[in-house]
Write an enzyme that holds these catalytic residues in place. Sequence first.
Site, PDB file in Angstrom:
ATOM      1  N   THR A 101       0.820  -1.214   0.000  1.00 63.74           N
ATOM      2  CA  THR A 101       0.000   0.000   0.000  1.00 63.74           C
ATOM      3  C   THR A 101       0.856   1.266   0.000  1.00 63.74           C
ATOM      4  OG1 THR A 101      -1.497   1.293   1.413  1.00 63.74           O
ATOM      5  CG2 THR A 101      -0.136  -0.322   2.528  1.00 63.74           C
ATOM      6  N   ASP A 102       0.288   2.341  -0.513  1.00 68.29           N
ATOM      7  CA  ASP A 102       1.002   3.634  -0.483  1.00 68.29           C
ATOM      8  C   ASP A 102       1.150   4.145   0.945  1.00 68.29           C
ATOM      9  OD1 ASP A 102      -1.649   4.361   0.012  1.00 68.29           O
ATOM     10  OD2 ASP A 102      -1.774   5.844  -1.596  1.00 68.29           O
ATOM     11  N   GLU A 103       0.378   3.558   1.879  1.00 71.00           N
ATOM     12  CA  GLU A 103       0.443   4.041   3.271  1.00 71.00           C
ATOM     13  C   GLU A 103       1.793   3.778   3.911  1.00 71.00           C
ATOM     14  OE1 GLU A 103      -2.826   3.514   5.874  1.00 71.00           O
ATOM     15  OE2 GLU A 103      -4.304   3.732   4.282  1.00 71.00           O
TER      16      GLU A 103
ATOM     17  N   TYR B 103      -1.676  -0.356  11.218  1.00 76.64           N
ATOM     18  CA  TYR B 103      -1.909  -1.022   9.921  1.00 76.64           C
ATOM     19  C   TYR B 103      -0.738  -0.770   8.968  1.00 76.64           C
ATOM     20  CZ  TYR B 103      -3.372  -1.391   5.066  1.00 76.64           C
ATOM     21  OH  TYR B 103      -3.406  -1.681   3.718  1.00 76.64           O
TER      22      TYR B 103
ATOM     23  N   SER C  96       2.440  -2.438   9.950  1.00 75.44           N
ATOM     24  CA  SER C  96       2.466  -3.892   9.704  1.00 75.44           C
ATOM     25  C   SER C  96       2.697  -4.177   8.214  1.00 75.44           C
ATOM     26  CB  SER C  96       1.169  -4.558  10.194  1.00 75.44           C
ATOM     27  OG  SER C  96       0.070  -4.175   9.385  1.00 75.44           O
ATOM     28  N   LYS C  97       2.122  -3.363   7.350  1.00 73.55           N
ATOM     29  CA  LYS C  97       2.325  -3.561   5.896  1.00 73.55           C
ATOM     30  C   LYS C  97       3.777  -3.237   5.522  1.00 73.55           C
ATOM     31  CE  LYS C  97      -0.386  -4.472   3.141  1.00 73.55           C
ATOM     32  NZ  LYS C  97      -0.831  -5.801   2.614  1.00 73.55           N
TER      33      LYS C  97
HETATM   34  P1  NAD Z   1     -10.283  -6.665   2.622  1.00 72.05           P
HETATM   35  O1  NAD Z   1     -10.230  -6.360   4.084  1.00 72.05           O
HETATM   36  O2  NAD Z   1     -11.493  -6.302   1.840  1.00 72.05           O
HETATM   37  O3  NAD Z   1     -10.025  -8.229   2.389  1.00 72.05           O
HETATM   38  C1  NAD Z   1      -9.051  -8.936   3.101  1.00 72.05           C
HETATM   39  C2  NAD Z   1      -9.278 -10.417   2.827  1.00 72.05           C
HETATM   40  O4  NAD Z   1      -8.228 -11.155   3.486  1.00 72.05           O
HETATM   41  C3  NAD Z   1     -10.595 -10.953   3.386  1.00 72.05           C
HETATM   42  O5  NAD Z   1     -11.208 -11.813   2.460  1.00 72.05           O
HETATM   43  C4  NAD Z   1     -10.178 -11.728   4.625  1.00 72.05           C
HETATM   44  O6  NAD Z   1     -11.042 -12.816   4.950  1.00 72.05           O
HETATM   45  C5  NAD Z   1      -8.807 -12.222   4.217  1.00 72.05           C
HETATM   46  N1  NAD Z   1      -7.935 -12.511   5.375  1.00 72.05           N
HETATM   47  C6  NAD Z   1      -7.710 -11.713   6.441  1.00 72.05           C
HETATM   48  N2  NAD Z   1      -6.879 -12.333   7.308  1.00 72.05           N
HETATM   49  C7  NAD Z   1      -6.557 -13.526   6.758  1.00 72.05           C
HETATM   50  C8  NAD Z   1      -5.736 -14.603   7.157  1.00 72.05           C
HETATM   51  N3  NAD Z   1      -5.069 -14.574   8.325  1.00 72.05           N
HETATM   52  N4  NAD Z   1      -5.617 -15.676   6.352  1.00 72.05           N
HETATM   53  C9  NAD Z   1      -6.300 -15.724   5.161  1.00 72.05           C
HETATM   54  N5  NAD Z   1      -7.109 -14.744   4.736  1.00 72.05           N
HETATM   55  C10 NAD Z   1      -7.237 -13.650   5.525  1.00 72.05           C
HETATM   56  O7  NAD Z   1      -8.982  -5.973   2.017  1.00 72.05           O
HETATM   57  P2  NAD Z   1      -8.760  -5.225   0.620  1.00 72.05           P
HETATM   58  O8  NAD Z   1      -9.186  -3.820   0.755  1.00 72.05           O
HETATM   59  O9  NAD Z   1      -9.292  -6.076  -0.462  1.00 72.05           O
HETATM   60  O10 NAD Z   1      -7.161  -5.231   0.560  1.00 72.05           O
HETATM   61  C11 NAD Z   1      -6.471  -6.349   0.040  1.00 72.05           C
HETATM   62  C12 NAD Z   1      -4.982  -6.085   0.108  1.00 72.05           C
HETATM   63  O11 NAD Z   1      -4.670  -4.917  -0.637  1.00 72.05           O
HETATM   64  C13 NAD Z   1      -4.471  -5.830   1.524  1.00 72.05           C
HETATM   65  O12 NAD Z   1      -3.215  -6.457   1.646  1.00 72.05           O
HETATM   66  C14 NAD Z   1      -4.325  -4.325   1.607  1.00 72.05           C
HETATM   67  O13 NAD Z   1      -3.289  -3.978   2.493  1.00 72.05           O
HETATM   68  C15 NAD Z   1      -3.960  -3.988   0.178  1.00 72.05           C
HETATM   69  N6  NAD Z   1      -4.360  -2.655  -0.309  1.00 72.05           N
HETATM   70  C16 NAD Z   1      -5.658  -2.229  -0.191  1.00 72.05           C
HETATM   71  C17 NAD Z   1      -6.030  -0.994  -0.731  1.00 72.05           C
HETATM   72  C18 NAD Z   1      -7.445  -0.501  -0.643  1.00 72.05           C
HETATM   73  O14 NAD Z   1      -7.703   0.645  -1.021  1.00 72.05           O
HETATM   74  N7  NAD Z   1      -8.412  -1.286  -0.190  1.00 72.05           N
HETATM   75  C19 NAD Z   1      -5.077  -0.202  -1.389  1.00 72.05           C
HETATM   76  C20 NAD Z   1      -3.744  -0.667  -1.476  1.00 72.05           C
HETATM   77  C21 NAD Z   1      -3.414  -1.907  -0.943  1.00 72.05           C
HETATM   78  O1  DAU Z   2      -4.100   4.100   0.568  1.00 72.87           O
HETATM   79  C1  DAU Z   2      -4.363   2.745   0.551  1.00 72.87           C
HETATM   80  C2  DAU Z   2      -5.178   2.353   1.769  1.00 72.87           C
HETATM   81  O2  DAU Z   2      -6.486   2.867   1.559  1.00 72.87           O
HETATM   82  C3  DAU Z   2      -5.211   0.859   1.995  1.00 72.87           C
HETATM   83  O3  DAU Z   2      -3.916   0.400   2.302  1.00 72.87           O
HETATM   84  C4  DAU Z   2      -6.161   0.503   3.151  1.00 72.87           C
HETATM   85  O4  DAU Z   2      -6.274  -0.906   3.274  1.00 72.87           O
HETATM   86  C5  DAU Z   2      -7.526   1.080   2.818  1.00 72.87           C
HETATM   87  O5  DAU Z   2      -8.429   0.823   3.891  1.00 72.87           O
HETATM   88  C6  DAU Z   2      -7.434   2.584   2.570  1.00 72.87           C
HETATM   89  O6  DAU Z   2      -7.078   3.287   3.786  1.00 72.87           O
HETATM   90  P1  DAU Z   2      -7.758   4.690   4.179  1.00 72.87           P
HETATM   91  O7  DAU Z   2      -7.608   4.877   5.639  1.00 72.87           O
HETATM   92  O8  DAU Z   2      -7.303   5.769   3.285  1.00 72.87           O
HETATM   93  O9  DAU Z   2      -9.306   4.341   3.764  1.00 72.87           O
HETATM   94  P2  DAU Z   2     -10.696   4.628   4.521  1.00 72.87           P
HETATM   95  O10 DAU Z   2     -11.768   4.273   3.541  1.00 72.87           O
HETATM   96  O11 DAU Z   2     -10.756   4.010   5.868  1.00 72.87           O
HETATM   97  O12 DAU Z   2     -10.670   6.192   4.709  1.00 72.87           O
HETATM   98  C7  DAU Z   2     -10.510   7.077   3.608  1.00 72.87           C
HETATM   99  C8  DAU Z   2     -10.493   8.493   4.151  1.00 72.87           C
HETATM  100  O13 DAU Z   2     -11.791   8.817   4.639  1.00 72.87           O
HETATM  101  C9  DAU Z   2      -9.552   8.700   5.322  1.00 72.87           C
HETATM  102  O14 DAU Z   2      -8.974   9.995   5.226  1.00 72.87           O
HETATM  103  C10 DAU Z   2     -10.461   8.619   6.548  1.00 72.87           C
HETATM  104  C11 DAU Z   2     -11.771   9.173   6.032  1.00 72.87           C
HETATM  105  N1  DAU Z   2     -13.004   8.601   6.645  1.00 72.87           N
HETATM  106  C12 DAU Z   2     -13.140   7.258   6.672  1.00 72.87           C
HETATM  107  C13 DAU Z   2     -14.261   6.678   7.219  1.00 72.87           C
HETATM  108  C14 DAU Z   2     -14.417   5.173   7.277  1.00 72.87           C
HETATM  109  C15 DAU Z   2     -13.984   9.450   7.130  1.00 72.87           C
HETATM  110  O15 DAU Z   2     -13.863  10.685   7.080  1.00 72.87           O
HETATM  111  N2  DAU Z   2     -15.101   8.875   7.668  1.00 72.87           N
HETATM  112  C16 DAU Z   2     -15.277   7.523   7.765  1.00 72.87           C
HETATM  113  O16 DAU Z   2     -16.323   7.082   8.313  1.00 72.87           O
END
Ligand code: NAD
Ligand code: DAU
Length: 340
Positions: A125-127, A153, A156-157
């Site tokens: 992730t970009d985080e 989070y 850990s990534k």
């Molecule tokens: P999500 O939370 O929607 O899905 C996570 C999945 O992993 C779920 O199906 C869950 O059951 C499974 N999982 C969790 N713990 C597990 C374990 N111990 N063993 C096996 N399976 C397990 O997450 P997402 O938003 O789809 O993100 C997927 C990946 O992409 C993550 O690694 C996240 O860090 C990364 N990522 C997410 C975003 C985003 O915007 N959502 C952006 C950049 C990177």
């Molecule tokens: O940048 C990549 C990341 O994007 C991934 O690595 C993470 O897994 C993914 O969850 C996401 O993280 P963010 O924290 O950016 O996403 P989230 O949707 O939780 O929040 C987006 C923005 O909105 C953040 O600035 C917090 C704000 N927010 C979020 C929620 C849930 C609110 O203002 N209100 C809310 O209720």
Amino acid sequence: MTIIITGGAGFIGSNFVFHMLREHPQDRVICLDKLTYAGNLSTLAPVMGQDNFRFVKADICDRDAVYSLFAEEHPDVVVNFAAESHVDRSIENPAIFLETNIMGTAVLMDACRKYGIQRYHQVSTDEVYGDLPLDRPDLFFTETTPIHTSSPYSSSKASADLLVLAYHRTYGLPVTISRCSNNYGPYHFPEKLIPLMIINALHDKPLPVYGDGLNVRDWLYVEDHCRAIDLILQKGRVGEVYNVGGHNEMKNIDIVKLICKALGKPESLIHHVTDRKGHDRRYAIDPTKIHEELGWLPETKFADGIKKTIQWYLDHEDWWQPIISGEYQQYYQKMYGSRG
Ligand code: NAD
Ligand code: DAU
């Protein structure tokens, strides 16, 4: 080719399962997922019966389960999406993030070393780069930006990324890493900003914007992220990190207003609530490397992607209604109940 996709019952992982089955029908796709609160087997229902697809319920931290799957299937490629992914949950309870995101990654890579692999890909992730100031729009995250995390989070990534690079250098494991910006699209779990705001607005419930709402995220349609990973698997250089993002920075408040407008709901639903602890101000990816080396460019413009996404949530209440009726209610109460 046999590919194991971990976390394939979650948001991005399921979109990637569909992408791979559609784009590479000759490959065998195995989804390994623990089905935590974020994993949803119903998402995979459309492909469950396909001959070249198998679902295995297992924890990536369970060494015996992972090794026995590798012994049985001898995968050529592993793509690791499995993770605890929600920043707010990591602030409440960091331990499970360290367990899954760091230890689980190590177990998967140990299995790759033991049984042999053509490629291990880590979905990061970009985080991991921390955040950028709002008053420096000229700054972007490149692959050489120092790791500088803010939340349990992202820490850990970042730890997992360091471990992946260490396994490459120490053991010669053929790894790649992608670091993507915020994804949006179908099957996004309702705890995250965009689906939460759509679903709350549909119910005329308050829209809880953290702090001043001026935090910036760099949004990418999920299918564009899937195409980027597919390309990295095919053409990416082993040992390399690729940033993925589409130069689409938006303030949170503007996204929420846009959702209100699209659904015909009043902006008076918007409530500014207590800010997230350690809240990152701005994320912005420089995707030059993946563009110049692999020819990747995003295909979906935000204006189209957000329309498609809102329509998807309108059309798929059967997907999200069971989620928000279950333990999500307690989660919502705990996180937002006393958030003034
Ligand atoms: P999500 O939370 O929607 O899905 C996570 C999945 O992993 C779920 O199906 C869950 O059951 C499974 N999982 C969790 N713990 C597990 C374990 N111990 N063993 C096996 N399976 C397990 O997450 P997402 O938003 O789809 O993100 C997927 C990946 O992409 C993550 O690694 C996240 O860090 C990364 N990522 C997410 C975003 C985003 O915007 N959502 C952006 C950049 C990177
Ligand atoms: O940048 C990549 C990341 O994007 C991934 O690595 C993470 O897994 C993914 O969850 C996401 O993280 P963010 O924290 O950016 O996403 P989230 O949707 O939780 O929040 C987006 C923005 O909105 C953040 O600035 C917090 C704000 N927010 C979020 C929620 C849930 C609110 O203002 N209100 C809310 O209720």
